[in-house]
Design an enzyme around this catalytic site. Structure first.
Site, short mmCIF file in Angstrom:
data_model
loop_
_atom_site.label_atom_id
_atom_site.label_comp_id
_atom_site.label_asym_id
_atom_site.label_seq_id
_atom_site.Cartn_x
_atom_site.Cartn_y
_atom_site.Cartn_z
N SER A 179 40.18 37.71 41.34
CA SER A 179 40.14 38.70 42.41
C SER A 179 41.46 39.43 42.55
CB SER A 179 39.82 38.01 43.73
OG SER A 179 38.44 37.84 43.90
N GLY A 180 41.37 40.71 42.85
CA GLY A 180 42.56 41.52 43.06
C GLY A 180 43.18 42.05 41.79
N ASP A 198 37.73 46.85 50.04
CA ASP A 198 38.30 45.62 49.51
C ASP A 198 39.54 45.96 48.68
OD1 ASP A 198 38.69 42.99 48.96
OD2 ASP A 198 37.04 42.78 47.54
N HIS A 236 40.32 40.77 50.28
CA HIS A 236 39.90 39.40 50.56
C HIS A 236 40.88 38.35 50.05
CE1 HIS A 236 37.91 39.70 46.50
NE2 HIS A 236 38.25 38.43 46.45
N GLY A 261 39.18 33.47 40.97
CA GLY A 261 40.62 33.48 40.72
C GLY A 261 41.11 34.78 40.14
#
Length: 307
Positions: free
Chosen positions: A229-230, A124, A77, A227
């Site tokens: 994420s990943g 994801d 995402h 923020g």
């Protein structure tokens, strides 16, 4: 159900494997700079050398991890298909501050998992190929990637790092110093039960996928946030760091009964291997911790989660 961490982006736009001696790659998961801080505070510069920043049109949007000389891993995402707008920063400590060890490299290829549809569903995860191989330094090192046979037990204390907000809906500080926090793992079955109860849904409802893992305390208080994420969720096993998860989503940030949800990295070994066949996956047996107390003793730490 609040699964919309991705809106933050849209608003902005064992043991480590032994490598043959002839390879230039260092052993993964072995930081050269020691030290980390318990409780969700500023990380040690160089303590998490695989941490990367994903930038869109020159602006930070997500975290991620370096997994080889030319590949990074992040959340699906966090990415679209516009290669020209993305860049990856490595060796960073403060976003908006001085980073003498940092470099920024363009993106040559973006591979989003084909099962990814929306945050909270399967797939994801994204692989991004750097325009040029990166030179490893004390501040830029790869993380070990677990084989599909690796099982991460509930209660295992692991660490999540990132430059995201300090509270749900908060703004990014300046300069933004890399943060770290330790939270215990929670398997997808127990985590699903927590979310089902929190949402007052049927016991048979599937919210947390088998390809996901959670991490956090029953009372909340410590978590990742918008923020982050990943970014990587990593666990130390016999002195080597292995990436268990990728920051994906969650209900709010650090709320009681809603631990952070992460893409389970070993579930995607075969997919990763398809695009990066040279990567050596770490295969290690991780014993369950002596206790699986998820209550925590100090719930005043860092509150962070997903974009």
């Amino acid at each position: 159900m609040t699964l919309l961490r991705a809106l933050f982006i849209y608003f902005l736009i064992g043991l480590s494997p032994v490598l043959p001696s002839f390879l230039s790659s260092p052993v993964c998961g072995s930081p050269k700079v020691p030290g980390r801080i318990v409780g969700g505070e500023n990380a040690v510069d160089g303590g998490w050398p695989w941490q990367i920043a994903v930038n869109y049109n020159g602006r930070f949007i997500c975290g991620g991890s370096l997994i080889s000389e030319q590949w990074v891993m992040s959340a699906a995402h966090c990415f679209g298909n516009s290669l020209d707008y993305y860049s990856i920063s490595l060796g960073m400590y403060q976003l908006g501050g001085s980073n003498p060890h940092g470099v920024t490299i363009g993106v040559k290829e973006i591979i989003i998992h084909p099962l990814y549809i929306a945050t909270g569903e399967k797939g994801d995860i994204t692989l991004a190929k750097l325009s040029n191989p990166v030179n490893f330094t004390d501040y830029i090192q790869p993380i070990c990637i677990p084989a599909s046979t690796v099982t991460f037990p509930t209660g295992l204390d692991c660490w999540v790092t990132g430059w995201g907000t300090r509270s749900s809906g908060g703004s990014l500080p300046n300069p933004n110093t890399l943060q770290d926090v330790m939270t215990p793992l929670i398997d997808y079955v127990q985590c699903n039960q927590m979310y089902v109860e929190g949402y007052s849904m049927s016991y048979y409802t599937t919210i947390i996928q088998e390809e996901e893992i959670c991490s956090g305390y029953l009372e909340g208080g410590k978590d990742s946030c918008q923020g982050d994420s990943g970014g990587p969720l990593v666990c130390e096993v016999n002195g080597t760091w292995i990436q268990a998860g990728i920051v994906s989503w969650g209900e709010g940030c650090a709320l009681a009964g809603y631990p952070g949800v992460y893409t389970l990295v070993p579930a995607y070994e075969s997919w990763i291997k398809t695009y990066i066949p040279e990567i050596i996956f770490t295969n290690v047996s991780i014993p369950p911790p002596l206790t699986t107390d998820l209550r925590g003793s100090d719930q005043k730490g860092w509150c962070r989660r997903k974009i």
